[in-house]
Write a protein that holds these residues in place. Structure first.
Motif, PDB file in Angstrom:
ATOM      1  N   ALA A 239       0.830  -1.211   0.000  1.00 42.91           N
ATOM      2  CA  ALA A 239       0.000   0.000   0.000  1.00 42.91           C
ATOM      3  C   ALA A 239       0.859   1.254   0.000  1.00 42.91           C
ATOM      4  O   ALA A 239       0.555   2.232  -0.705  1.00 42.91           O
ATOM      5  N   VAL A 240       1.938   1.245   0.777  1.00 37.24           N
ATOM      6  CA  VAL A 240       2.834   2.408   0.833  1.00 37.24           C
ATOM      7  C   VAL A 240       3.511   2.636  -0.516  1.00 37.24           C
ATOM      8  O   VAL A 240       3.507   3.749  -1.054  1.00 37.24           O
ATOM      9  N   VAL A 241       4.097   1.572  -1.062  1.00 42.48           N
ATOM     10  CA  VAL A 241       4.791   1.693  -2.356  1.00 42.48           C
ATOM     11  C   VAL A 241       3.803   2.037  -3.467  1.00 42.48           C
ATOM     12  O   VAL A 241       4.084   2.886  -4.325  1.00 42.48           O
ATOM     13  N   GLY A 242       2.637   1.404  -3.456  1.00 45.73           N
ATOM     14  CA  GLY A 242       1.642   1.668  -4.486  1.00 45.73           C
ATOM     15  C   GLY A 242       1.132   3.098  -4.451  1.00 45.73           C
ATOM     16  O   GLY A 242       0.945   3.735  -5.494  1.00 45.73           O
TER      17      GLY A 242
ATOM     18  N   VAL B 257      -3.446   7.757  -6.721  1.00 40.94           N
ATOM     19  CA  VAL B 257      -2.910   7.251  -5.453  1.00 40.94           C
ATOM     20  C   VAL B 257      -3.782   6.111  -4.949  1.00 40.94           C
ATOM     21  O   VAL B 257      -3.288   5.081  -4.462  1.00 40.94           O
ATOM     22  N   LEU B 258      -5.090   6.276  -5.055  1.00 40.22           N
ATOM     23  CA  LEU B 258      -6.024   5.241  -4.615  1.00 40.22           C
ATOM     24  C   LEU B 258      -5.828   3.953  -5.415  1.00 40.22           C
ATOM     25  O   LEU B 258      -5.758   2.852  -4.843  1.00 40.22           O
ATOM     26  N   VAL B 259      -5.729   4.073  -6.736  1.00 40.38           N
ATOM     27  CA  VAL B 259      -5.528   2.901  -7.589  1.00 40.38           C
ATOM     28  C   VAL B 259      -4.199   2.225  -7.253  1.00 40.38           C
ATOM     29  O   VAL B 259      -4.115   0.997  -7.140  1.00 40.38           O
ATOM     30  N   GLY B 260      -3.155   3.042  -7.065  1.00 40.16           N
ATOM     31  CA  GLY B 260      -1.845   2.487  -6.751  1.00 40.16           C
ATOM     32  C   GLY B 260      -1.816   1.731  -5.436  1.00 40.16           C
ATOM     33  O   GLY B 260      -1.241   0.645  -5.347  1.00 40.16           O
ATOM     34  N   MET B 261      -2.465   2.290  -4.413  1.00 38.74           N
ATOM     35  CA  MET B 261      -2.404   1.622  -3.104  1.00 38.74           C
ATOM     36  C   MET B 261      -3.255   0.357  -3.087  1.00 38.74           C
ATOM     37  O   MET B 261      -2.903  -0.627  -2.423  1.00 38.74           O
ATOM     38  N   TYR B 262      -4.377   0.335  -3.815  1.00 39.37           N
ATOM     39  CA  TYR B 262      -5.176  -0.892  -3.888  1.00 39.37           C
ATOM     40  C   TYR B 262      -4.409  -1.983  -4.635  1.00 39.37           C
ATOM     41  O   TYR B 262      -4.304  -3.124  -4.157  1.00 39.37           O
ATOM     42  N   ALA B 263      -3.886  -1.650  -5.814  1.00 35.75           N
ATOM     43  CA  ALA B 263      -3.161  -2.639  -6.601  1.00 35.75           C
ATOM     44  C   ALA B 263      -1.915  -3.115  -5.861  1.00 35.75           C
ATOM     45  O   ALA B 263      -1.634  -4.317  -5.802  1.00 35.75           O
ATOM     46  N   GLY B 264      -1.162  -2.184  -5.292  1.00 35.15           N
ATOM     47  CA  GLY B 264       0.065  -2.544  -4.591  1.00 35.15           C
ATOM     48  C   GLY B 264      -0.190  -3.383  -3.362  1.00 35.15           C
ATOM     49  O   GLY B 264       0.503  -4.374  -3.118  1.00 35.15           O
ATOM     50  N   SER B 265      -1.195  -3.010  -2.570  1.00 35.79           N
ATOM     51  CA  SER B 265      -1.480  -3.739  -1.339  1.00 35.79           C
ATOM     52  C   SER B 265      -1.941  -5.157  -1.624  1.00 35.79           C
ATOM     53  O   SER B 265      -1.453  -6.121  -1.008  1.00 35.79           O
TER      54      SER B 265
END
Length: 249
Positions: free
Chosen positions: A191-194, A217-225
Motif C-alpha cells: 500500500a505504501v509503495v503503491g 494514489v487510490l488505484v496504486g495503493m489498492y493494486a500494490g497492497s
C-alpha cells in the motif's frame, strides 16, 4: 469450528533477524477461498466505481467504505489468526523450567475485529497528516484526503492490528521494516509503495481528468497492497526486506 494452520509453530519460522514470527493463514477451505476472492472483489469494486471516483472522489470513497470494511472484516476473521492466539504471538524462548502452555481459550474473533477497526479509525488522521506532508492539498480537498486515508488504513493497518494487536515488539519491527513478510506486512508495504508510485502521474501535464487527487494514489495503493499481500503470503513468506537489499548489492 476448528481449523489448523498452514505453517508449523511460529518458533520454527522466526530467524535470528527478528523475534517476530510471520502470520500464517488459517488452513481451511473457506479461508483459502476468501483469500483468493478478496482481491477480485476489491479490485472489481474499484473498477466498477472508477468513473464515479473520478467525477466525485469524496462522496464515492465515502459510499465505498462500508463495503471495503465488510470485505476486509470477512477476510481477517476468516483467514488470519487473531492477536493473542498462539500463531500470532511474538516468538521468544521459554525460560528455564518453563513449560509451554496450551492456548485453550483463545481470543474472541469478533471482539478482536472490533478493536482492530477502532485502531484503524484512530490511525486514519495520522495517515491524513502523512499524505499532507507528502504533498496532498493542505486546506483544499480535505474530504478527499480523509476518505483516501480511511481506505489506506483499512487496506494496510486493519489486518496488522487484527493479527498483531498492540504488541510493541511486533509493531516496532513492522515500523522498522524488520518484520518477516506475510500477508499482513506485505499488504502494508504494498500500500505504501503503491500510493507513492500512484502519485507520479498527478503532476504530469497530460490534462487527464483521472490525474486529479487522489485517484491515481487510490488505484496504486489498492493494486500494490493486494498484489504484495498475495505474493508475501506465498512466495516471499517469512523473508525480510533486508534480504532483497543484500541480493541487489
Amino acid at each position: 469450528m476448528s481449523s489448523t494452520l498452514v505453517k508449523d509453530t511460529p518458533a520454527q519460522e522466526a530467524d535470528s533477524k527478528s523475534q517476530v514470527a510471520p502470520i500464517p493463514l488459517i488452513d481451511s477451505p473457506l479461508s483459502k477461498g476468501i483469500a483468493i476472492v478478496r482481491p477480485v472483489l476489491l479490485l472489481g469494486l474499484l473498477a466498477l466505481r472508477f468513473d464515479a471516483v473520478v467525477a466525485e472522489p469524496a462522496s464515492s470513497l465515502q459510499l465505498a467504505l462500508p463495503a471495503v470494511a465488510l470485505i476486509q472484516t470477512a477476510y481477517v476473521t476468516t483467514c488470519l489468526p487473531p492477536a493473542g492466539s498462539q500463531a500470532a504471538k511474538v516468538v521468544r524462548r521459554p525460560r528455564p523450567g518453563e513449560k509451554k502452555r496450551a492456548d485453550a481459550n483463545g481470543p474472541n474473533t469478533l471482539s478482536t475485529a472490533i478493536l482492530a477497526l477502532l485502531l484503524t479509525a484512530i490511525s486514519t488522521p495520522a495517515v491524513h497528516a502523512l499524505f499532507v506532508l507528502f504533498g496532498a492539498p493542505f486546506l483544499g480537498q480535505v474530504s478527499h484526503t480523509l476518505f483516501c486515508s480511511a481506505h489506506f488504513s483499512l487496506l494496510a493497518f486493519f489486518p496488522v492490528f487484527y493479527s498483531r494487536g498492540v504488541s510493541g515488539e511486533a509493531l516496532t519491527a513492522i515500523a522498522g521494516a524488520s518484520a518477516p513478510l506475510d500477508e499482513t506486512f506485505g499488504g502494508l508495504v504494498g500500500a505504501v509503495v503503491g500510493a507513492w508510485l500512484g502519485a507520479v502521474p498527478i503532476p504530469l501535464d497530460w490534462d487527464r481528468e483521472w490525474q486529479k487527487w487522489p485517484v491515481t494514489v487510490l488505484v496504486g495503493m489498492y493494486a500494490g497492497s493486494l498484489l504484495s499481500s498475495s505474493v508475501s503470503g506465498t512466495f516471499l513468506y517469512g523473508k525480510h526486506l533486508s534480504q532483497f537489499d543484500g541480493e541487489n548489492e
